[in-house]
Enzyme design. Structure first.
Site, mmCIF file in Angstrom:
data_model
loop_
_atom_site.group_PDB
_atom_site.id
_atom_site.type_symbol
_atom_site.label_atom_id
_atom_site.label_comp_id
_atom_site.label_asym_id
_atom_site.label_seq_id
_atom_site.Cartn_x
_atom_site.Cartn_y
_atom_site.Cartn_z
ATOM 1 N N ARG A 77 -10.019 -11.996 1.569
ATOM 2 C CA ARG A 77 -10.900 -13.031 1.000
ATOM 3 C C ARG A 77 -10.244 -14.408 1.032
ATOM 4 O O ARG A 77 -10.931 -15.417 1.137
ATOM 5 C CB ARG A 77 -11.326 -12.630 -0.416
ATOM 6 C CG ARG A 77 -10.205 -12.536 -1.419
ATOM 7 C CD ARG A 77 -10.562 -11.635 -2.596
ATOM 8 N NE ARG A 77 -10.575 -10.234 -2.196
ATOM 9 C CZ ARG A 77 -10.899 -9.229 -3.008
ATOM 10 N NH1 ARG A 77 -11.256 -9.483 -4.259
ATOM 11 N NH2 ARG A 77 -10.880 -7.985 -2.585
ATOM 12 N N LYS B 241 0.833 -1.190 0.000
ATOM 13 C CA LYS B 241 0.000 0.000 0.000
ATOM 14 C C LYS B 241 0.876 1.252 0.000
ATOM 15 O O LYS B 241 2.056 1.205 0.357
ATOM 16 C CB LYS B 241 -0.893 0.013 1.247
ATOM 17 C CG LYS B 241 -1.899 -1.115 1.326
ATOM 18 C CD LYS B 241 -2.663 -1.046 2.639
ATOM 19 C CE LYS B 241 -3.664 -2.191 2.771
ATOM 20 N NZ LYS B 241 -4.806 -2.056 1.857
#
Length: 497
Positions: free
Chosen positions: A349, A275
């Site tokens: 996920r 990020k």
């Protein structure tokens, strides 16, 4: 004493000295009988004069704070507006409790709850206490210098018609408040303190409330084949954990449980797909879904809910190092399905996939609900005041929506159509872990749906509401503890027997 505030009850006829005296008025500024008695003639006249001079109209969520005159049993008078008769017919008692606690601050106060054309039920009073407790929450244990008011604890004494009639409901509300506060504490903790092993240890303390806790370590996860979750964790020096919590409160121990599953990424750097630096500090809150599950189990056990509920959380840290998983890696999940990694920052996920599969295969739940700070896309779609709901079951979706509305934690159902599932097809594996730029929240939900068999399932994307959400009358914390009140209400209304 949940939330740093002590709450007690006394009859309307009680009298006391010092502190604040809180009364409520409508837009006609009329005082109830009990409020008039508590204020006496000097206080009643002062309120009338001050309201005129300050142009106080008694509108909903407005307040007039005055020094108490001689002869009144208080140091200050706090007059809180409830608005019109229409406003008073739909009072949100939790919000009112939070607003009142905010006006009182770190002081003692007696609050006269009665009259004005409505009767406050035991549930209403309990919701008021819930709001007051949540508003009083602070997370300041790492500050070495505190203001005097930070050291003080508030104390509210609620004057009600029948104290004994509200105490049971208030205890239940306190259990919910404790669950929300636990969730907030977990989200607010720094990641150097709340790493996976420590998180699992804290969850194990729920055994003191009668919750059965099982912790899966790396060896056990490898043994059963949790390859997706383990891939996320392999770049961190901290080992992952999966924690299973079981609350067996139903009279029938064999009744299939409701399963709650939470994403517990205690820090998300993005991994190799790292990020940007701006805002990365917020990624300590990427375990907000797991915190909601832990807080809910705490609440259910504390109030001895008559339901069987499983809580399961996957706890990992997503970091980049020489051992980290990479874009283009193909990993095998617990279900046997293979996943092509496109972006290592789409890690939540993968964690949920293995936990979802393990829970449905092992515990045969009647329904599964997962919560995760899963996508930035849901914030773009819905903002920071409402969570995204994806589901394969209309009945479950409706129950969650109604529970969220009643609890003040709103959700909005989002579509799950075949196109979203097709978007995650891979050339090299059974699926890929991202579906491209468009519909990111929906393709993430479609990915999770591939790990759900014939069981009612709902996915709550809480990225916008779980942390750094809009401040409210009941939440001034960075970590909101979002989801505990919704899930407790859902269990209370649809799963308790």
């Amino acid at each position: 004493m949940a939330g740093g505030i002590e709450i007690t009850f006394e009859p309307l006829s009680s009298r006391g000295t010092g502190g604040d005296l809180v009364v409520f008025v409508g837009d006609d500024l009329a005082l109830s009988g009990a409020a008039s008695e508590a204020l006496g003639q000097p206080g009643t006249e002062l309120v009338a004069r001050a309201a005129a001079s300050e142009r106080f109209k008694g509108k909903a969520q407005s307040a007039l704070v005055l020094p108490a005159p001689a002869g009144v049993e208080a140091d200050r008078l706090v007059v809180i507006g409830l608005g019109s008769e229409k406003d008073r017919a739909k009072i949100d008692w939790t919000v009112l409790g939070g607003f009142t606690a905010g006006k009182v601050g770190a002081r003692s106060a007696r609050v006269v709850i009665d009259g004005l054309g409505f009767a406050a039920s035991a549930r209403d009073v309990a919701d008021f206490t819930l709001g007051a407790r949540l508003r009083s929450y602070r997370f300041d244990q790492y500050k070495t210098k505190k203001k005097d008011e930070d050291e003080a604890g508030a104390a509210l004494t609620l004057r009600v018609a029948d104290p004994s009639a509200v105490e049971a409901a208030a205890r239940s509300a306190e259990a919910v408040a404790e669950g929300v506060i636990l969730a907030r504490n977990l989200v607010n903790e720094p990641p150097n303190v709340l790493y996976p092993e420590e998180y699992a240890r804290r969850v194990s303390e729920l055994t003191q409330l009668g919750v059965e806790v099982e912790i899966l370590d790396v060896a056990r996860m490898k043994e059963i084949g949790m390859g997706a979750l383990l891939a996320v964790a392999q770049g961190s020096a901290r080992e992952p954990r999966v924690v299973i919590m079981r609350w067996n409160g139903a009279d029938d121990a064999a009744e299939p449980p409701l399963a709650l599953i939470g994403k517990g990424v205690v820090f998300d750097s993005g991994g190799v797909s790292i990020k940007s630096a701006g805002g990365m500090e917020d990624m300590k809150g990427d375990m907000g879904g797991s915190a909601a599950v832990v807080g809910t189990l705490h609440a259910l056990a504390s109030r001895k809910a008559k339901a069987n509920v499983i809580g399961a959380i996957g706890i990992v840290e997503n970091m980049p190092d020489g051992a980290a998983y990479r874009p283009s890696d193909i990993v095998t999940s617990l279900s046997g399905q293979t996943i092509e990694v496109i972006n290592t920052d789409a890690e939540g996920r993968l964690v949920l996939a293995d936990v979802l599969w393990h829970v449905q295969a092992t515990y045969k739940p009647k329904a599964m609900i997962d919560l995760a700070t899963l996508t930035g896309a849901i914030i773009v779609a819905l903002g920071q005041d409402i969570a995204g709901l994806f589901s394969n079951d209309d009945a479950l979706s409706g129950q969650i929506t109604a529970a969220g509305e009643a609890a003040g934690e709103k959700v909005w159902r989002m579509p799950l159509i075949p196109a979203f599932d097709k978007a995650i097809d891979s050339k090299f594996a059974d699926m890929k872990n991202t579906g491209g730029r468009h519909g990111g929240a929906a393709t993430a939900a479609a990915f999770l749906k591939r790990y759900v068999n014939d069981v009612p399932w709902a996915h709550l994307d809480i990225a916008g509401v779980g942390m750094s959400s809009t401040p409210s009358e009941i939440n001034r914390s960075w970590g909101a503890g979002w989801g505990v009140r919704l899930l407790d209400r859902l269990v209370r209304e649809h799963y308790e027997r």
